[in-house]
Design a protein around this motif. Structure first.
Motif, PDB file in Angstrom:
ATOM      1  N   LEU A  57      11.135  -3.505  31.318  1.00  0.00           N
ATOM      2  CA  LEU A  57      11.633  -4.448  31.939  1.00  0.00           C
ATOM      3  C   LEU A  57      10.719  -5.235  32.875  1.00  0.00           C
ATOM      4  N   ASP A  58       9.605  -4.686  32.867  1.00  0.00           N
ATOM      5  CA  ASP A  58       8.501  -5.575  33.754  1.00  0.00           C
ATOM      6  C   ASP A  58       7.828  -6.610  32.899  1.00  0.00           C
ATOM      7  N   ALA A  59       8.012  -6.844  31.634  1.00  0.00           N
ATOM      8  CA  ALA A  59       7.373  -7.756  31.082  1.00  0.00           C
ATOM      9  C   ALA A  59       8.233  -9.126  31.212  1.00  0.00           C
ATOM     10  N   PRO A  60       7.675 -10.152  30.672  1.00  0.00           N
ATOM     11  CA  PRO A  60       8.512 -11.616  30.574  1.00  0.00           C
ATOM     12  C   PRO A  60       9.729 -11.293  29.751  1.00  0.00           C
ATOM     13  N   VAL A  61      10.501 -12.046  30.012  1.00  0.00           N
ATOM     14  CA  VAL A  61      12.101 -11.919  29.224  1.00  0.00           C
ATOM     15  C   VAL A  61      11.536 -12.354  27.751  1.00  0.00           C
ATOM     16  N   PRO A  62      11.000 -13.481  27.338  1.00  0.00           N
ATOM     17  CA  PRO A  62      10.672 -13.751  25.999  1.00  0.00           C
ATOM     18  C   PRO A  62       9.771 -12.697  25.387  1.00  0.00           C
ATOM     19  N   VAL A  63       8.849 -11.985  26.228  1.00  0.00           N
ATOM     20  CA  VAL A  63       8.121 -10.670  25.361  1.00  0.00           C
ATOM     21  C   VAL A  63       9.127  -9.607  25.294  1.00  0.00           C
ATOM     22  N   GLN A  64       9.969  -9.478  26.067  1.00  0.00           N
ATOM     23  CA  GLN A  64      11.259  -8.258  25.895  1.00  0.00           C
ATOM     24  C   GLN A  64      12.020  -8.356  24.784  1.00  0.00           C
ATOM     25  N   TYR A  65      12.318  -9.936  24.568  1.00  0.00           N
ATOM     26  CA  TYR A  65      13.215 -10.079  23.380  1.00  0.00           C
ATOM     27  C   TYR A  65      12.514  -9.785  22.312  1.00  0.00           C
ATOM     28  N   TRP A  66      11.208 -10.246  22.198  1.00  0.00           N
ATOM     29  CA  TRP A  66      10.386  -9.965  20.955  1.00  0.00           C
ATOM     30  C   TRP A  66      10.286  -8.454  20.802  1.00  0.00           C
ATOM     31  N   HIS A  67      10.014  -7.562  21.739  1.00  0.00           N
ATOM     32  CA  HIS A  67       9.941  -6.211  21.487  1.00  0.00           C
ATOM     33  C   HIS A  67      11.330  -5.449  20.938  1.00  0.00           C
ATOM     34  N   TYR A  68      12.267  -6.154  21.576  1.00  0.00           N
ATOM     35  CA  TYR A  68      13.487  -5.657  21.170  1.00  0.00           C
ATOM     36  C   TYR A  68      14.088  -5.878  19.747  1.00  0.00           C
TER      37      TYR A  68
END
Length: 325
Positions: A57-68
Motif C-alpha cells: 500500500l506504500d506504492a502509488p495507486v496506479p502501480v498498486q492496480y497494475w500489481h493487483y
C-alpha cells in the motif's frame, strides 16, 4: 458465429477491466486507513508503515492496480510468502488469501442463483404459456392475478413467511443450509429449495406476464394463421411456430435479469443465514477490505458477463439475423 462470439468476448473483457479499475480507484477515495485494521489497538506509526509496505500500500495507486491485476494471472510475492495465480491478494482484515475464501463461498451463491433461475424460467414461462393457451378463461385470469400479487412481494418478506410456515409451522421442509452437491446431492437440494422458491417469486410473476403477452402476440401473426389454415394441429402451431417467436424476447430479458438475480441472492443469503458472496461483499465493505471487495466484484462481474455471452449465443441461434447485425 465465431466472429459474433469473438466480438462479445472482447467487449466482455473491456467491461470487466473498466469495472475493476473503477472499483479499485474508488476504494482509495474513501476516508479510511486499511493498515489500521491489521495493526490492532496498540499501533504505532512505524507499525503502520511496515504493514503498508507488506501489503503493497506504500506504492502509488496506479502501480498498486497494475500489481493487483498482474497477480491474478501471474501470481504475486508478499512478505508472508508467494501467492500463486489466481492471486487476489491477502485480506486486510483476516490476513489470509482471498482466493481461498472466494472458492469456499462461491458455490453457495452459484447454487442459489442457478437454482432460482431454473425455477422461475420453468414455472414462469410454463404458467405464461398456459395463460396464453387458455386466454380469457378462469385459468388465464387466475395466473394473471397471481402474477400481479407476485410483483408486489419482496424477498425478505416472502423468506420470513416461508420459514415460519414451511419450516417452523408445518415442518414440511428443512431449515435452509448449504451442503456441497458432491458430498450429498439430496441435502444440497433440500437445503436450497426454500431459497430457490423465495428468490424466484418475483421473477416467476414477471415471466408469466411476459410469456403470456408474447405468446398472444405471436398467435396473431400471419405465419401462425397460415399454419392453422394448412391444417396443422394446435399443438404444432403453438410450440413450433408461436413458441419459437416468443422465445427470443424472453431469452433477451433473461440475460438482463441474471444481474438482478445475482443481486437478489445477496438479500436471500442474509434472510436464510447462508454464507455466500453476498455476505462476503457486505462484510468487505464494512471492514474496508479492498482485496476481498475486488475479488467479489470481479468474480461476480465475470459470472454475469459470461452468462450474458451464453444468452447472446443462444439468441443468435434462435434468430440468425442477430449474427449479421
Amino acid at each position: 458465429m465465431l466472429r459474433f462470439l469473438a466480438r462479445r468476448i472482447l467487449g466482455a473483457i473491456v467491461i470487466i477491466l473498466l469495472i475493476s479499475a473503477i472499483t479499485f480507484f474508488l476504494f482509495f477515495a474513501l476516508p479510511s486507513e486499511p493498515a489500521l485494521m491489521s495493526c490492532g489497538k496498540n499501533c504505532t506509526p512505524d507499525a503502520i508503515a511496515l504493514i503498508n509496505k507488506n501489503l503493497g500500500l506504500d506504492a502509488p495507486v496506479p502501480v498498486q492496480y497494475w500489481h493487483y491485476m498482474a497477480g491474478i494471472f501471474a501470481g504475486r510475492d508478499f512478505s508472508v510468502g508467494h501467492c500463486p495465480a489466481p492471486c487476489f491478494g491477502y485480506s486486510f482484515s483476516h490476513q489470509q488469501p482471498v482466493w481461498d475464501t472466494i472458492v469456499d463461498r462461491f458455490p453457495t451463491t452459484l447454487s442459489i442463483t442457478l437454482g432460482g433461475a431454473v425455477v422461475f424460467l420453468v414455472v414462469g414461462v410454463g404458467l405464461g404459456m398456459l395463460a396464453a393457451a387458455y386466454r380469457g378463461t378462469w385459468v388465464d385470469k387466475l395466473f394473471s392475478s397471481l402474477s400481479l400479487v407476485g410483483n408486489a412481494l419482496q424477498i425478505y418478506f416472502v423468506g420470513v413467511i416461508a420459514l415460519a410456515v414451511l419450516v417452523s409451522g408445518l415442518h414440511w421442509m428443512d431449515n435452509p443450509a448449504y451442503h456441497p452437491i458432491t458430498e450429498n446431492p439430496v441435502k444440497w437440494f433440500t437445503g436450497m429449495l426454500i431459497p430457490w422458491l423465495v428468490l424466484s417469486v418475483i421473477f416467476v410473476a414477471s415471466y408469466c406476464r411476459m410469456t403470456r403477452s408474447q405468446m398472444i402476440e405471436q398467435l396473431a401473426e400471419d405465419h401462425v394463421r397460415t399454419a392453422r389454415a394448412k391444417g396443422l394441429s394446435r399443438r404444432t402451431v403453438f410450440f413450433r411456430y408461436a413458441w419459437r417467436g416468443a422465445l427470443a424476447p424472453i431469452v433477451t430479458i433473461f440475460g438482463i435479469d441474471l444481474g438482478s438475480l445475482f443481486g437478489g441472492a445477496i438479500i436471500t443469503e442474509f434472510t436464510f443465514s447462508l454464507h455466500g458472496l453476498g455476505r462476503l461483499a457486505v462484510s468487505s465493505v464494512s471492514e474496508t477490505d479492498l482485496p476481498t471487495l475486488m475479488a467479489v466484484m470481479l468474480v461476480g462481474c465475470t459470472a454475469i458477463v459470461l452468462a450474458n455471452i451464453v444468452v447472446d449465443a443462444a439468441y443468435a441461434l434462435i434468430d440468425p439475423r442477430v449474427r449479421l447485425a
